[in-house]
Design a protein around this motif. Structure first.
Motif, PDB file in Angstrom:
ATOM      1  N   UNK A 153      -0.127  19.709   7.996  1.00 36.16           N
ATOM      2  CA  UNK A 153      -0.344  18.264   8.084  1.00 36.16           C
ATOM      3  C   UNK A 153      -0.333  17.640   6.689  1.00 36.16           C
ATOM      4  N   UNK A 154       0.138  16.405   6.585  1.00 32.36           N
ATOM      5  CA  UNK A 154       0.156  15.762   5.267  1.00 32.36           C
ATOM      6  C   UNK A 154      -1.250  15.408   4.808  1.00 32.36           C
ATOM      7  N   UNK A 155      -1.383  15.215   3.531  1.00 35.84           N
ATOM      8  CA  UNK A 155      -2.642  14.758   2.966  1.00 35.84           C
ATOM      9  C   UNK A 155      -2.907  13.327   3.437  1.00 35.84           C
ATOM     10  N   UNK A 156      -4.151  12.967   3.689  1.00 32.66           N
ATOM     11  CA  UNK A 156      -4.457  11.573   4.022  1.00 32.66           C
ATOM     12  C   UNK A 156      -3.994  10.597   2.935  1.00 32.66           C
ATOM     13  N   UNK A 157      -3.860  11.095   1.717  1.00 30.75           N
ATOM     14  CA  UNK A 157      -3.371  10.260   0.619  1.00 30.75           C
ATOM     15  C   UNK A 157      -1.968   9.746   0.932  1.00 30.75           C
ATOM     16  N   UNK A 158      -1.165  10.569   1.590  1.00 24.74           N
ATOM     17  CA  UNK A 158       0.203  10.159   1.933  1.00 24.74           C
ATOM     18  C   UNK A 158       0.182   8.937   2.850  1.00 24.74           C
ATOM     19  N   UNK A 159      -0.695   8.942   3.860  1.00 22.80           N
ATOM     20  CA  UNK A 159      -0.817   7.789   4.754  1.00 22.80           C
ATOM     21  C   UNK A 159      -1.266   6.557   3.966  1.00 22.80           C
ATOM     22  N   UNK A 160      -2.196   6.755   3.030  1.00 21.32           N
ATOM     23  CA  UNK A 160      -2.662   5.650   2.195  1.00 21.32           C
ATOM     24  C   UNK A 160      -1.520   5.095   1.343  1.00 21.32           C
ATOM     25  N   UNK A 161      -0.656   5.981   0.849  1.00 19.41           N
ATOM     26  CA  UNK A 161       0.496   5.529   0.059  1.00 19.41           C
ATOM     27  C   UNK A 161       1.425   4.648   0.897  1.00 19.41           C
ATOM     28  N   UNK A 162       1.606   4.999   2.153  1.00 13.95           N
ATOM     29  CA  UNK A 162       2.424   4.150   3.023  1.00 13.95           C
ATOM     30  C   UNK A 162       1.758   2.794   3.225  1.00 13.95           C
ATOM     31  N   UNK A 163       0.446   2.786   3.432  1.00 12.92           N
ATOM     32  CA  UNK A 163      -0.275   1.530   3.650  1.00 12.92           C
ATOM     33  C   UNK A 163      -0.221   0.614   2.438  1.00 12.92           C
ATOM     34  N   UNK A 164      -0.194   1.196   1.253  1.00  8.70           N
ATOM     35  CA  UNK A 164      -0.163   0.395   0.023  1.00  8.70           C
ATOM     36  C   UNK A 164       1.257   0.211  -0.517  1.00  8.70           C
ATOM     37  N   UNK A 165       2.234   0.717   0.215  1.00  2.13           N
ATOM     38  CA  UNK A 165       3.648   0.619  -0.163  1.00  2.13           C
ATOM     39  C   UNK A 165       3.909   1.230  -1.542  1.00  2.13           C
ATOM     40  N   UNK A 166       3.134   2.263  -1.879  1.00  3.26           N
ATOM     41  CA  UNK A 166       3.344   2.970  -3.140  1.00  3.26           C
ATOM     42  C   UNK A 166       3.988   4.331  -2.912  1.00  3.26           C
ATOM     43  N   UNK A 167       4.275   4.652  -1.648  1.00 10.40           N
ATOM     44  CA  UNK A 167       4.931   5.911  -1.312  1.00 10.40           C
ATOM     45  C   UNK A 167       6.427   5.778  -1.517  1.00 10.40           C
ATOM     46  N   UNK A 168       7.198   6.497  -0.725  1.00 10.44           N
ATOM     47  CA  UNK A 168       8.650   6.429  -0.864  1.00 10.44           C
ATOM     48  C   UNK A 168       9.168   5.002  -0.716  1.00 10.44           C
ATOM     49  N   UNK A 169      10.021   4.600  -1.624  1.00  5.79           N
ATOM     50  CA  UNK A 169      10.619   3.266  -1.570  1.00  5.79           C
ATOM     51  C   UNK A 169      11.872   3.334  -0.695  1.00  5.79           C
ATOM     52  N   UNK A 170      11.625   3.481   0.599  1.00  8.06           N
ATOM     53  CA  UNK A 170      12.713   3.639   1.563  1.00  8.06           C
ATOM     54  C   UNK A 170      12.416   2.795   2.788  1.00  8.06           C
ATOM     55  N   UNK A 171      13.426   2.623   3.615  1.00  8.70           N
ATOM     56  CA  UNK A 171      13.221   1.908   4.874  1.00  8.70           C
ATOM     57  C   UNK A 171      12.149   2.610   5.709  1.00  8.70           C
ATOM     58  N   UNK A 172      12.195   3.922   5.745  1.00 11.03           N
ATOM     59  CA  UNK A 172      11.217   4.698   6.494  1.00 11.03           C
ATOM     60  C   UNK A 172       9.807   4.488   5.950  1.00 11.03           C
ATOM     61  N   UNK A 173       9.645   4.615   4.654  1.00 12.54           N
ATOM     62  CA  UNK A 173       8.334   4.442   4.042  1.00 12.54           C
ATOM     63  C   UNK A 173       7.769   3.056   4.263  1.00 12.54           C
ATOM     64  N   UNK A 174       8.596   2.053   4.081  1.00  8.78           N
ATOM     65  CA  UNK A 174       8.131   0.683   4.270  1.00  8.78           C
ATOM     66  C   UNK A 174       7.894   0.373   5.748  1.00  8.78           C
ATOM     67  N   UNK A 175       8.717   0.944   6.624  1.00 10.11           N
ATOM     68  CA  UNK A 175       8.490   0.775   8.062  1.00 10.11           C
ATOM     69  C   UNK A 175       7.155   1.368   8.482  1.00 10.11           C
ATOM     70  N   UNK A 176       6.806   2.518   7.930  1.00 11.33           N
ATOM     71  CA  UNK A 176       5.516   3.126   8.242  1.00 11.33           C
ATOM     72  C   UNK A 176       4.371   2.281   7.695  1.00 11.33           C
TER      73      UNK A 176
END
Length: 124
Positions: free
Chosen positions: A84-107
């Motif tokens: 399972x991914x780290x909860x930090x990964x979910x937080x990165x999606x919420x703050x839009x600091x994760x992958x700069x992709x359509x998928x990342x921003x969609x999440x």
């Protein structure tokens, strides 16, 4: 911003299928959250929304992999969601600091939709 996104490597039909799959997953997730959490107190709806979002971040890559497996026969049958991914990964999606992709921003949009839902007025 999305010039290098793998979405644009697909055929128009592949892109349409991926967009449709994403839309269906979005709707299913939002509906499931609404159905499961609508009668709970607001604090439980917030925690439940975060948990559902984390589960989406964890499980959805397998659904997308299966779609790509349909498009590209050379991909091996495999699980792509463990560990399972780290909860930090979910937080990165919420703050839009994760992958700069359509998928990342969609999440990220899905996550914020789930977090706004507990504050919407309930009927009945």
């Amino acid at each position: 911003m999305y010039d290098q996104d793998s979405f644009f490597d697909l055929t128009p039909l592949g892109q349409a299928g991926l967009a449709a799959l994403s839309g269906v997953l979005f709707l299913i997730t939002v509906f499931a959250a609404w159905k499961l959490l609508r009668t709970r107190p607001v604090w439980m709806r917030i925690i439940g929304s975060l948990l559902i979002f984390y589960l989406f971040v964890w499980i959805s890559p397998q659904v997308y992999y299966q779609y790509f497996h349909l498009l590209f026969e050379f991909l091996p049958d495999q699980w792509v969601i463990f560990p399972p991914p780290s909860p930090v990964r979910a937080f990165e999606y919420l703050t839009f600091t994760g992958p700069q992709s359509l998928s990342g921003h969609g999440q990220g949009v899905l996550g914020w939709t789930l977090l706004i839902m507990p504050f919407l007025k309930r009927r009945g």
